[in-house]
Design a protein around this motif. Sequence first.
Motif, PDB file in Angstrom:
ATOM      1  N   CYS A   1      20.581  39.389 -19.731  1.00  0.00           N
ATOM      2  CA  CYS A   1      19.718  39.771 -18.757  1.00  0.00           C
ATOM      3  C   CYS A   1      19.989  39.452 -17.627  1.00  0.00           C
ATOM      4  CB  CYS A   1      19.030  39.804 -18.657  1.00  0.00           C
ATOM      5  SG  CYS A   1      18.159  38.245 -19.239  1.00  0.00           S
ATOM      6  N   ASP A   2      20.504  37.789 -16.614  1.00  0.00           N
ATOM      7  CA  ASP A   2      20.866  37.722 -15.916  1.00  0.00           C
ATOM      8  C   ASP A   2      21.899  37.783 -15.061  1.00  0.00           C
ATOM      9  OD1 ASP A   2      22.277  35.796 -17.348  1.00  0.00           O
ATOM     10  OD2 ASP A   2      21.841  34.184 -16.965  1.00  0.00           O
ATOM     11  N   GLY A   3      22.832  38.773 -16.255  1.00  0.00           N
ATOM     12  CA  GLY A   3      23.777  39.331 -15.232  1.00  0.00           C
ATOM     13  C   GLY A   3      24.874  38.612 -15.145  1.00  0.00           C
ATOM     14  N   LYS A   4      24.969  37.249 -15.630  1.00  0.00           N
ATOM     15  CA  LYS A   4      26.405  36.337 -15.220  1.00  0.00           C
ATOM     16  C   LYS A   4      27.707  36.539 -16.391  1.00  0.00           C
ATOM     17  CE  LYS A   4      23.691  33.590 -12.739  1.00  0.00           C
ATOM     18  NZ  LYS A   4      22.876  32.939 -13.524  1.00  0.00           N
ATOM     19  N   ASP A   5      27.680  37.602 -16.938  1.00  0.00           N
ATOM     20  CA  ASP A   5      28.309  37.723 -17.973  1.00  0.00           C
ATOM     21  C   ASP A   5      29.852  37.904 -16.688  1.00  0.00           C
ATOM     22  OD1 ASP A   5      27.054  39.471 -18.161  1.00  0.00           O
ATOM     23  OD2 ASP A   5      27.756  40.479 -20.131  1.00  0.00           O
TER      24      ASP A   5
ATOM     25  N   PHE B   1      30.539  32.804 -24.703  1.00  0.00           N
ATOM     26  CA  PHE B   1      30.089  32.422 -23.270  1.00  0.00           C
ATOM     27  C   PHE B   1      28.503  32.239 -23.707  1.00  0.00           C
ATOM     28  CE2 PHE B   1      28.268  34.451 -19.702  1.00  0.00           C
ATOM     29  CZ  PHE B   1      29.105  34.439 -18.304  1.00  0.00           C
ATOM     30  N   TYR B   2      27.859  31.571 -23.289  1.00  0.00           N
ATOM     31  CA  TYR B   2      26.837  31.199 -23.180  1.00  0.00           C
ATOM     32  C   TYR B   2      25.900  31.131 -21.982  1.00  0.00           C
ATOM     33  CZ  TYR B   2      22.283  27.936 -22.618  1.00  0.00           C
ATOM     34  OH  TYR B   2      21.224  28.284 -22.373  1.00  0.00           O
ATOM     35  N   CYS B   3      24.911  32.033 -21.784  1.00  0.00           N
ATOM     36  CA  CYS B   3      23.658  33.123 -20.920  1.00  0.00           C
ATOM     37  C   CYS B   3      22.792  32.535 -20.722  1.00  0.00           C
ATOM     38  CB  CYS B   3      23.969  34.267 -21.023  1.00  0.00           C
ATOM     39  SG  CYS B   3      24.742  35.262 -21.628  1.00  0.00           S
ATOM     40  N   LYS B   4      22.394  31.960 -19.562  1.00  0.00           N
ATOM     41  CA  LYS B   4      21.451  31.061 -20.119  1.00  0.00           C
ATOM     42  C   LYS B   4      19.411  31.783 -19.748  1.00  0.00           C
ATOM     43  CE  LYS B   4      20.875  27.651 -15.877  1.00  0.00           C
ATOM     44  NZ  LYS B   4      20.464  26.470 -15.481  1.00  0.00           N
ATOM     45  N   ASN B   5      19.930  32.957 -19.723  1.00  0.00           N
ATOM     46  CA  ASN B   5      19.439  33.708 -18.853  1.00  0.00           C
ATOM     47  C   ASN B   5      17.401  33.710 -18.620  1.00  0.00           C
ATOM     48  OD1 ASN B   5      20.441  36.010 -19.642  1.00  0.00           O
ATOM     49  ND2 ASN B   5      19.935  36.266 -22.252  1.00  0.00           N
TER      50      ASN B   5
ATOM     51  N   MET C   1      27.857  45.183 -11.025  1.00  0.00           N
ATOM     52  CA  MET C   1      26.460  44.163 -10.085  1.00  0.00           C
ATOM     53  C   MET C   1      25.665  45.005 -10.678  1.00  0.00           C
ATOM     54  SD  MET C   1      27.325  43.938  -7.377  1.00  0.00           S
ATOM     55  CE  MET C   1      25.593  43.990  -5.977  1.00  0.00           C
ATOM     56  N   CYS C   2      24.886  43.403 -11.642  1.00  0.00           N
ATOM     57  CA  CYS C   2      23.981  43.198 -12.515  1.00  0.00           C
ATOM     58  C   CYS C   2      22.784  43.080 -12.609  1.00  0.00           C
ATOM     59  CB  CYS C   2      24.447  43.177 -13.771  1.00  0.00           C
ATOM     60  SG  CYS C   2      25.956  43.119 -14.864  1.00  0.00           S
ATOM     61  N   VAL C   3      21.635  43.190 -12.720  1.00  0.00           N
ATOM     62  CA  VAL C   3      20.422  43.590 -11.747  1.00  0.00           C
ATOM     63  C   VAL C   3      19.719  42.229 -13.001  1.00  0.00           C
ATOM     64  CG1 VAL C   3      18.113  44.206 -11.497  1.00  0.00           C
ATOM     65  CG2 VAL C   3      19.893  45.478 -11.073  1.00  0.00           C
ATOM     66  N   ASN C   4      19.116  40.887 -12.619  1.00  0.00           N
ATOM     67  CA  ASN C   4      18.666  40.655 -12.991  1.00  0.00           C
ATOM     68  C   ASN C   4      17.392  41.102 -13.779  1.00  0.00           C
ATOM     69  OD1 ASN C   4      17.375  38.085 -14.791  1.00  0.00           O
ATOM     70  ND2 ASN C   4      17.999  36.473 -13.389  1.00  0.00           N
ATOM     71  N   THR C   5      17.381  40.998 -15.272  1.00  0.00           N
ATOM     72  CA  THR C   5      15.187  41.778 -16.128  1.00  0.00           C
ATOM     73  C   THR C   5      15.211  40.701 -16.619  1.00  0.00           C
ATOM     74  OG1 THR C   5      17.317  42.412 -17.775  1.00  0.00           O
ATOM     75  CG2 THR C   5      16.655  43.828 -15.644  1.00  0.00           C
ATOM     76  N   CYS C   6      15.416  39.523 -16.697  1.00  0.00           N
ATOM     77  CA  CYS C   6      15.171  38.389 -17.364  1.00  0.00           C
ATOM     78  C   CYS C   6      13.810  38.082 -17.300  1.00  0.00           C
ATOM     79  CB  CYS C   6      16.058  36.567 -17.514  1.00  0.00           C
ATOM     80  SG  CYS C   6      17.707  37.097 -17.611  1.00  0.00           S
TER      81      CYS C   6
END
Length: 468
Positions: free
Chosen positions: A50-54, A25-29, A61-66
Motif C-alpha cells: 500500500c506504500d507502493g515501495k515494491d 520483499f518487505y513492505c513496511k506499509n 506510479m503507486c499512490v500510498n493508501t496505507c
Amino acid sequence: MNDDYCDCQDGSDEPGTSACPNGSFYCKNAGHNPLLLPSSRVNDGICDCCDGKDEYESGTMCVNTCKELGAAARDEAQRKYELETQGYSIKIEYIKQGQLAKSAHQEKMIALKAEQVEVEALKAEKEKEKQEAEEPERSALEQYRIAEQENIQLKQAEEQKKRETEASEVFDWLDTNSDSILQFEEIQHNMAFDQNKDGVVSEEEAKFFLHMEKEMEKSVFLATGWMLVKPYFLKEQNQFKPPSSSPPSQSEELPTHDEVPHDFSEDSHDDVEETEEDETAEDDDVAIVSPSSVAQQEYDPDTQLLVDAANKAREAFNQMEQRVRDIGREIRQIEESSSKDYGIEEEFQALQGQCFDYSDREYTYRLCPFDNGSQRPKHGGSETRLGSWGSWSGPTEDKYSQMHYDKGVQCWNGPQRTLQVHLLCGMENEVIAVSEPNRCEYEFKFTTPAACGAPIKPDETADPHDEL
Ligand code: MAN
C-alpha cells in the motif's frame, strides 16, 4: 544488505530489492500492516504494497493508501474485537449453562436409575398382588359364566320347544281329519299355499309342501315340512292382520277353527325370502354367547368384592407399569441428549431444544440445532426435512465451526437432502443466510455467541507509529 546483489542462498540479505528470486520483499506499509512479498512481484508494474515501495524502479506510479487502509482495518479489527468481547461474555454464560445442564443430567440420571430399580420392584410386587386378586375373581366369575351358559342353553331349549309346539299346532290345524297325516287335499283347502295366486291350490302346489309326495307324517312335518310351510303361512297371516278367528283364505269346505293356531304377528315379514333370512338371524342371536355378558352382570356381594379388589389391583399394577415406562422414556431422552457433543466446554448445549427460522421469497427454513433442518413453502405445502443431526464437520483445527445434517427427504430422482450449517460468531442465535449450492444440498449460515472465540485485542503493530 539491500545492495541489489543476492549474497545469501535463502535471499535474506535482499528484503528491500528483487535481487534474490527465492527471496521476499518487505513492505513496511507505515500506517498499515507490513507485508512480505515474493520477489517476483517486485517491480512487475502492479502496486502490491500500500506504500507502493515494491515498484521502486518500474516507473509505475503507486499512490500510498496505507493510511486509509490501516484506518479501515483498525476499525474492522475493533468491530470484531467488540463483537467477540460481547459474544464471548454470552458464551461464558452458555458454558456455565451447558455445564450445569450436564451435571444436572448426570444427577437426574443417577436419581432415575435408582428410582427405576425401586419402581421395577414395586411393579413386580403389584403384579403379584394383581395375580393373587385375579385368581379368586376368575373362579368366582367362572361360576357366573357357567350359570350364564346354562341359562343360554335353557333359553335355546325353550325356543326349540316353542318352535316344535308351533309346528305341531299348525300341523294339527292343517290336519283337518285329525289322522296325524297331512294329505295334499288338506293343503289344497288352504289358500295360503296358492303360490301363483290363481285362486286355486293345485295338486302340484300342494305337493310342494309335502316334499312332492301325496302325504306327510307328523314327525316329518315337524322335522322338515314346517320349515317349508312356515314362510307361506306367515305371509298369509300378515296379509290378513289382525289375525281373524278363521284361518286366512279358507274355503267353505275347509273345517273352521276357533283361532289361528299361533299368533306370529310379532314376526312382521314382508316376503318369503326375508322371512327366511330373519329366521336365520334370529337363530344366530340366540346362539351368540358373549363372554362380556358375564362382565356386564351384577354380581352377588362376595363376587363384587372380589371383582372390586381385582380391579383395584389391576389399576395399581397399571399405574406402576406406566411409571416404569415413563422412567424408561426419561432415561432414554437424557441418554440421547447426553450422547451429543455440545462443544469442548458444552457451549453449544444452550441451542439444544431451540429452533430458528429464516425466510426467503419461496421458503421458510428452520434450523433446530442438534435435531434437524427443514424447509416449508411459504405459500402452502408440507414441510421437507433437509436433514437430521449428524455430526460436527468443520476442519480438524476448527471442528466446531460446521454442523452436518443428513438423511433428509429424498430428492426427486436424486440423493437424500443434506444440510451444512456454518457457524459464525454473533450476538444473536440467528440463521442469516440460506443457499442451495447444489440441488438438494443446502447451506445455512448461523450466528451464535457459542461460536465466538476469546477476544484478541487488535494488533498494535498496525499503529501508525514508526519508531523503528
Ligand atoms: C423442492 C425443494 C427445492 C429442491 C427441489 C428438488 O422444490 O426442496 O429446494 O431443489 O425440491 O427437486
